[in-house]
Design a protein around this motif. Structure first.
Motif, mmCIF file in Angstrom:
data_model
loop_
_atom_site.group_PDB
_atom_site.id
_atom_site.type_symbol
_atom_site.label_atom_id
_atom_site.label_comp_id
_atom_site.label_asym_id
_atom_site.label_seq_id
_atom_site.Cartn_x
_atom_site.Cartn_y
_atom_site.Cartn_z
ATOM 1 N N SER A 322 0.826 -1.208 0.000
ATOM 2 C CA SER A 322 0.000 0.000 0.000
ATOM 3 C C SER A 322 0.864 1.263 0.000
ATOM 4 N N GLY A 323 2.176 1.062 -0.214
ATOM 5 C CA GLY A 323 3.067 2.220 -0.260
ATOM 6 C C GLY A 323 3.514 2.676 1.119
ATOM 7 N N ARG A 324 3.210 1.888 2.148
ATOM 8 C CA ARG A 324 3.587 2.276 3.502
ATOM 9 C C ARG A 324 4.703 1.368 4.017
ATOM 10 N N GLN A 325 4.923 1.399 5.341
ATOM 11 C CA GLN A 325 6.012 0.598 5.908
ATOM 12 C C GLN A 325 5.503 -0.470 6.867
ATOM 13 N N GLY A 326 6.296 -1.518 6.987
ATOM 14 C CA GLY A 326 6.013 -2.565 7.959
ATOM 15 C C GLY A 326 7.228 -2.754 8.852
ATOM 16 N N ALA A 327 6.996 -2.986 10.142
ATOM 17 C CA ALA A 327 8.123 -3.176 11.061
ATOM 18 C C ALA A 327 7.924 -4.450 11.873
ATOM 19 N N LEU A 328 9.007 -5.170 12.068
ATOM 20 C CA LEU A 328 8.985 -6.380 12.899
ATOM 21 C C LEU A 328 9.891 -6.135 14.088
ATOM 22 N N MET A 329 9.345 -6.273 15.269
ATOM 23 C CA MET A 329 10.097 -5.955 16.465
ATOM 24 C C MET A 329 10.292 -7.198 17.327
ATOM 25 N N ALA A 330 11.528 -7.436 17.727
ATOM 26 C CA ALA A 330 11.843 -8.623 18.526
ATOM 27 C C ALA A 330 12.433 -8.204 19.860
ATOM 28 N N PRO A 331 12.305 -9.048 20.882
ATOM 29 C CA PRO A 331 12.748 -8.639 22.216
ATOM 30 C C PRO A 331 14.263 -8.621 22.419
ATOM 31 N N LEU A 386 4.285 4.248 8.905
ATOM 32 C CA LEU A 386 4.175 2.881 9.420
ATOM 33 C C LEU A 386 2.714 2.435 9.429
ATOM 34 N N ALA A 387 2.434 1.343 8.743
ATOM 35 C CA ALA A 387 1.045 0.860 8.706
ATOM 36 C C ALA A 387 0.858 -0.433 9.496
ATOM 37 N N VAL A 388 1.872 -1.293 9.500
ATOM 38 C CA VAL A 388 1.746 -2.572 10.201
ATOM 39 C C VAL A 388 2.979 -2.814 11.072
ATOM 40 N N ALA A 389 2.756 -3.116 12.332
ATOM 41 C CA ALA A 389 3.860 -3.490 13.218
ATOM 42 C C ALA A 389 3.625 -4.909 13.722
ATOM 43 N N VAL A 390 4.644 -5.743 13.607
ATOM 44 C CA VAL A 390 4.555 -7.086 14.159
ATOM 45 C C VAL A 390 5.468 -7.130 15.377
ATOM 46 N N VAL A 391 4.923 -7.589 16.491
ATOM 47 C CA VAL A 391 5.717 -7.647 17.712
ATOM 48 C C VAL A 391 5.879 -9.109 18.098
ATOM 49 N N ASP A 392 7.106 -9.566 18.134
ATOM 50 C CA ASP A 392 7.342 -10.971 18.448
ATOM 51 C C ASP A 392 7.569 -11.132 19.949
ATOM 52 N N GLU A 393 6.929 -12.112 20.531
ATOM 53 C CA GLU A 393 7.147 -12.431 21.943
ATOM 54 C C GLU A 393 7.015 -11.197 22.818
ATOM 55 N N GLN A 394 5.870 -10.564 22.717
ATOM 56 C CA GLN A 394 5.630 -9.303 23.407
ATOM 57 C C GLN A 394 5.905 -9.397 24.904
ATOM 58 N N HIS A 395 5.566 -10.557 25.469
ATOM 59 C CA HIS A 395 5.701 -10.676 26.917
ATOM 60 C C HIS A 395 7.135 -10.570 27.396
ATOM 61 N N VAL A 413 -1.404 -3.656 14.633
ATOM 62 C CA VAL A 413 -0.386 -4.423 15.357
ATOM 63 C C VAL A 413 -0.738 -5.911 15.411
ATOM 64 N N LEU A 414 0.245 -6.708 15.052
ATOM 65 C CA LEU A 414 0.112 -8.158 15.167
ATOM 66 C C LEU A 414 1.120 -8.626 16.206
ATOM 67 N N HIS A 415 0.630 -9.246 17.266
ATOM 68 C CA HIS A 415 1.518 -9.766 18.295
ATOM 69 C C HIS A 415 1.731 -11.243 18.021
#
Ligand code: ADP
Ligand code: MG
Length: 684
Positions: A322-331, A386-395, A413-415
């Motif tokens: 969609s022309g935006r950004q996606g980010a994947l965040m890890a602990p 930023l349109a979508v953020a994925v957060v891995d192992e949020q806890h 946000v997708l956890h």
């Protein structure tokens, strides 16, 4: 006065009751001491307290651990022929108490039944019974024939409901006989049951809280007990959800994304496999969320190795498309780097640029896909869009970072979470997330074979490991967990790697991974292992999550008894990621030196690879821990919920909470009352 009755349940609960003398408002049952019940003296009160029962409410909420199945009823005259536990029924002829050695007592009661048979029934450590076992009294006893008479395990006195043949067994049963507890509960329910808060709207047609408690403590059968328990679990879960709803703000918006297009089509082609049915379903759910302007808050849950990463990347690519950004965040940096390698290799053929951000970063982020640690949510990092953020192992993120995450509400946000360990499940509940589940790994996976090895036989474990290496496979050796600094841990891992290089793993290529390595060195080690330039990775728990090398088929965990259950499950998930049969060998101190819970943890791991089942065992073991005095707060205070069985209730509670939250709605007061009754969950 309003009364309510529910189908299938006989009790009636008065909602607006007349206030009797000594009236206790419902939430105060929490504060009403058990010693206010007749027959509870200082000694018993003290004993109850060691099991976490100090108030009447605690007593009512003391859920049975399990139920004893029915025992065959036999005439006393035929008792000599019976085997195992049986039930007898008859009248008391005489009874007397006598002291035994120590501070123990024995009550002997002669019982006679219609068969004309007569036997001496023996009740240990319940001296008060002698007053109740008056001549002529009707009793029903469950127990076993012993050398000295009939050894009573549980009993019913009088003509009251027969529970002796389907009796609850309580966590406190060894110190306080179940029958005694049941008697107290019966009393407490009779005196105070109608004051229990029961705020759920009658329209729901659920059994009342008091009825549910009665069903829990005095069920006729397993089904009734279960129905009661689930009603109580629903209250508990609903209270949690209401807290969440209250904390939540909803006016943020995120961009609504158009249908999947050409980039997604190419992504599907680039994948070296077809997605499983579960992955497809998760993707469909994500697509629906992304079409909305309400920011997605979804939990993608799947056991280790179930294939969440490709689904996560799908969500990121939807943003890119969609022309935006996606980010994947890890602990952790290690995990971020690992994700970066995976994501980059899948994005390269698509011509999508991927950036890795781990250290101190500042300024504008331009890459369409960004992988990183919490560095991504520093205030001075600015995304283009930023349109979508994925957060891995949020806890695994810290409290501050989670708060920062929660405040950033303009992206979907997708956890992701690998295991439903209690803490993660708690987040599902506290976090008000919708859930997508990848319940099954890709088809060609074989369950990991897990075995326990006593330390004295650890050389056998390394022999096994070498067989795998010689067959061209790779292996992990996880170093002992020492409760010291990261630096000491790194040093110990280093020493262990050197010891193995000289000893058990001489001649093999052994790499070392720990938390104190410089990022570049760590990346290099990971790359070498991934490309099979190393045979064995000796590591601390930094390999716990995310590391993905399908050719690794065996893992040795040293001093496994020091690790927690969830942690071991996570560690084990590093193997079994390809089509080959994989193994996990848990080395521990000699079995007889282990604590009971350590022993139980290791057994549980051998017994199952199902994360939910392990979560339940974990909770069970912690509950015991809590009984022994190490009280925990939050999740482990859920009294009735069974993680695995009640997944549907979590959903139901979420939906109900949404209906209850309406300030002007008819159920608003109900919500307030539920919250007041949930003090013990420590959520305020
Ligand atoms: P998770 O993140 O859930 O622990 P991953 O996403 O890392 O699991 O996937 C584990 C392994 O399974 C990876 O090697 C991945 O490439 C592979 N995989 C993922 N989906 C499939 C699929 N549909 N069919 C076959 N292999 C798959
Ligand atoms: Mg993963």
């Amino acid at each position: 006065m309003m009364t309510r009755m529910h189908p299938g349940f006989t009790g009636v609960v008065q909602h607006h009751w007349p206030k009797p003398r000594g009236w206790t408002p419902p939430q105060h049952l929490d504060r009403l001491d058990v010693s206010s019940l007749p027959g509870v003296g200082p000694t018993l009160a003290k004993r109850l307290r060691t099991f976490g029962i100090s108030s009447v409410r605690d007593l009512l909420d003391h859920a049975p651990r399990r139920y004893e199945s029915a025992a065959e009823q036999v005439p006393i005259a035929k008792l000599g022929l019976a085997e195992g536990e049986v039930a007898i029924e008859g009248r008391i002829v005489s009874a007397r108490a006598r002291p035994l050695r120590g501070r123990r007592t024995l009550v002997n009661a002669t019982v006679r039944d219609e068969s004309g048979g007569q036997i001496t029934a023996q009740f240990f450590n319940q001296p008060w019974l002698v007053e109740k076992l008056v001549p002529g009294a009707h009793v029903r006893l469950r127990g076993k024939l012993s050398r000295y008479g009939f050894d009573v395990k549980s009993y019913d006195l009088g003509e009251a409901r027969r529970t002796a043949d389907f009796a609850p067994v309580y966590p406190a049963s060894e110190q306080i006989p179940s029958a005694r507890l049941r008697e107290l509960v019966r009393r407490a329910l009779a005196d105070h049951g109608r004051f229990l808060p029961d705020p759920l709207p009658a329209e729901l047609e659920l059994p009342t809280h008091a009825d549910a408690l009665a069903a829990l403590h005095f069920p006729a059968d397993e089904d009734e007990a279960e129905a009661g328990r689930r009603r109580l679990a629903l209250d508990e879960l609903l209270a949690l959800q209401l807290v969440v709803v209250r904390l939540r703000t909803t006016d943020a918006t995120a961009p609504s994304l158009a249908e999947p297009g050409e980039l997604i089509a190419r992504y599907r082609e680039v994948l070296p496999f077809t997605l499983t049915e579960h992955q497809e379903r998760a993707i469909t759910e994500i697509d629906l969320d992304l079409a909305q302007t309400t920011p997605m808050q979804r939990l993608l849950q799947g056991d280790v190795g179930s294939g969440k990463t490709v689904v996560a990347l799908y969500a990121l690519l939807r943003a890119v498309e969609s022309g935006r950004q996606g980010a994947l965040m890890a602990p952790t940096a290690t995990l971020a780097e690992q994700h970066f390698l995976t994501v980059e290799s899948l994005c390269a053929p698509l011509g999508v640029e991927v950036a890795l951000l781990t250290g101190a970063v500042k300024g504008d982020v331009e890459a369409p896909v960004v992988v990183g640690t919490h560095a991504l949510i520093q205030p001075d990092v600015r995304f283009r869009d930023l349109a979508v953020a994925v957060v891995d192992e949020q806890h695994r993120f810290g409290v501050e970072q989670r708060k920062a995450l929660a405040e950033n509400r303009s992206a979907h946000v997708l956890h992701m979470t690998a295991t439903p360990i209690p803490r993660t499940l708690a987040l599902t509940i506290y976090g008000d997330l919708a859930v997508s589940e990848i319940a099954k790994p890709p088809a060609d996976r074989k369950p990991i074979v897990t075995a326990r090895v006593g330390a004295e036989r650890s050389s056998d474990a390394y022999t096994r490991l070498r067989v795998h290496l010689d067959a061209g496979r790779q292996a992990y050796v996880v170093c002992p967990l020492i409760e010291q600094s990261e630096t000491r841990l790194a040093r110990a891992a280093q020493a262990e790697a050197e010891r193995l290089r000289r000893g058990e793993l001489r001649g093999y290529r052994v790499g070392l991974l720990h938390g104190k390595l410089k990022p570049a060195d760590r990346r290099e080690v990971m790359r070498q292992f991934k490309e099979h330039e190393l045979d064995v990775l000796v590591a601390t728990t930094v390999v716990e999550v995310g590391v993905d090398v399908p050719n690794a088929t065996i893992m040795i965990v040293q001093e496994a008894d020091r690790f927690g259950l969830a942690q071991l499950h996570q560690l084990r998930g590093r193997v079994g990621r390809g089509g080959e049969q994989s193994y996990c060998l848990l080395i521990s101190r000699p079995f007889e030196d282990l604590t009971e819970t350590a022993d139980a943890r290791l057994d549980a791991l051998v017994g199952t690879t199902d994360g939910f089942e392990l979560a339940e065992v974990d909770l069970e073991l912690r509950r015991e821990g809590q009984l022994l005095g190490t009280r925990q707060s939050g999740w482990s205070d859920l009294r009735f919920t069974k993680l695995r069985r009640d997944r549907d209730l979590i959903e139901q509670a979420r939906e109900l909470a949404a209906g209850l939250r309406d300030e002007d709605g008819p159920w608003h007061d109900a919500a307030e009352e539920l919250l007041a009754g949930a003090d013990h969950l420590g959520l305020a």
